[in-house]
Design an enzyme around this catalytic site. Structure first.
Site, PDB file in Angstrom:
ATOM      1  N   SER A  17      -4.305   2.543  -8.838  1.00 27.85           N
ATOM      2  CA  SER A  17      -5.093   3.770  -8.900  1.00 27.85           C
ATOM      3  C   SER A  17      -5.866   3.775 -10.210  1.00 27.85           C
ATOM      4  CB  SER A  17      -4.182   5.001  -8.839  1.00 27.85           C
ATOM      5  OG  SER A  17      -4.899   6.184  -9.153  1.00 27.85           O
TER       6      SER A  17
ATOM      7  N   TYR B  94       3.194   9.619 -11.142  1.00 27.62           N
ATOM      8  CA  TYR B  94       2.240   8.816 -10.370  1.00 27.62           C
ATOM      9  C   TYR B  94       1.456   7.893 -11.297  1.00 27.62           C
ATOM     10  CZ  TYR B  94      -1.510   7.676  -7.100  1.00 27.62           C
ATOM     11  OH  TYR B  94      -2.401   7.012  -6.298  1.00 27.62           O
TER      12      TYR B  94
ATOM     13  N   SER C  25       3.642   5.119 -12.689  1.00 31.43           N
ATOM     14  CA  SER C  25       3.972   4.117 -11.678  1.00 31.43           C
ATOM     15  C   SER C  25       2.794   3.189 -11.413  1.00 31.43           C
ATOM     16  CB  SER C  25       4.416   4.786 -10.378  1.00 31.43           C
ATOM     17  OG  SER C  25       3.355   5.455  -9.720  1.00 31.43           O
TER      18      SER C  25
ATOM     19  N   ASN D 118       0.802  -1.218   0.000  1.00 30.40           N
ATOM     20  CA  ASN D 118       0.000   0.000   0.000  1.00 30.40           C
ATOM     21  C   ASN D 118       0.838   1.273   0.000  1.00 30.40           C
ATOM     22  OD1 ASN D 118      -2.606   1.513   0.407  1.00 30.40           O
ATOM     23  ND2 ASN D 118      -1.572   2.062   2.307  1.00 30.40           N
TER      24      ASN D 118
END
Length: 254
Positions: free
Chosen positions: A140, A153, A156, A86
């Site tokens: 995400s 972000y 990744s 996480n």
């Protein structure tokens, strides 16, 4: 309690989603090795739990430290059944203003390399035990969507989605499931960075129901994926974005 008798390792536990993950795992009967970078923050978390939780300060960008956190679960609780990768960071910034060391290498090291380290270390430990296990990666919705201010972000998280698929394929014969959850916009300190740049109200209006997902809702999904009830979910990223990927910013007021 669907995780009774299980031992879980979870990283990034001192943030919004991470705190909810630990609480949910314990409530579902699991014993937890809670991992974060700050021992001070971990000490505060530890006070809320008894023998069900042991804390480890570790940097997920260091493979030796990730191996050590997995071994802590084995040494302290006798086994490791679940890993939740996480830990993650973000820093909203236009691409043309990037400092490569900070805005690409730094974020990639945590979000991508850290997940790889967890997949590898947990996979080896679970194979040695010989009874399978579950690895869950926090991805995400931006792993499949382009957006401004979050170049590294997004990249990744796209990598996390592919690592999930590839690891599931290779770990399948060992009875180790690998899956991911893709939160949308969750009301956490990471999202609160958008307040600092004046976009909080704007991104809230972009939500299908004009409200942000709560960390507890993501923890609920993760607990399900970790349970035997999700035995047929493998090698996939489960969207938990409240429909965010399915619509454009509405033209008409709700």
């Amino acid at each position: 309690m669907r995780l009774q008798g299980k031992v879980a390792v979870a990283t990034g536990v001192c943030g919004g989603i991470g705190l909810s993950i630990v609480r949910k795992l314990v409530n579902e009967g699991a014993r937890v090795v809670a991992v974060d970078l700050s021992q001070e923050s971990l000490d505060k978390l530890q006070k809320d739990y008894g023998d069900e939780v042991v804390t480890v300060a570790a940097d997920v960008t260091r493979y030796d430290q990730v191996e050590a956190m997995i071994q802590k679960a084995v040494d302290h609780f006798g086994q490791v059944d679940i890993l939740i990768n996480n830990a993650g960071i973000a820093s909203p910034k236009p691409l043309l203003e990037h400092d490569p060391d900070k805005d690409f290498d730094g974020i990639t090291a945590v979000n991508q390399k850290g997940v790889y380290h967890g997949i590898l270390a947990a996979g080896k430990a679970m194979k040695k035990q010989g009874r399978g296990g579950v690895i869950i990666n926090t991805s995400s919705v931006y792993g499949t969507m382009a957006s401004e201010l979050s170049f590294t972000y997004n990249v990744s998280k796209a990598a996390v989605d592919m690592m999930t698929k590839c690891a599931a394929l290779e770990y399948g014969p060992q009875k180790i499931r690998v899956c991911a959850v893709a939160p949308g916009r969750v009301d956490t300190p990471m999202l609160h960075q958008y307040k600092d740049i004046g976009l909080w109200d704007h991104i809230k209006r972009e939500q299908m129901r004009n409200e942000f997902t709560q960390p507890e809702e993501i923890a609920d999904v993760i607990a399900f994926l970790a349970s035997d009830e999700a035995n047929c979910i493998n090698g996939t990223t489960v969207s938990a974005g409240d429909g965010f990927e399915s619509f454009k910013y509405p033209l008409l007021p709700g």
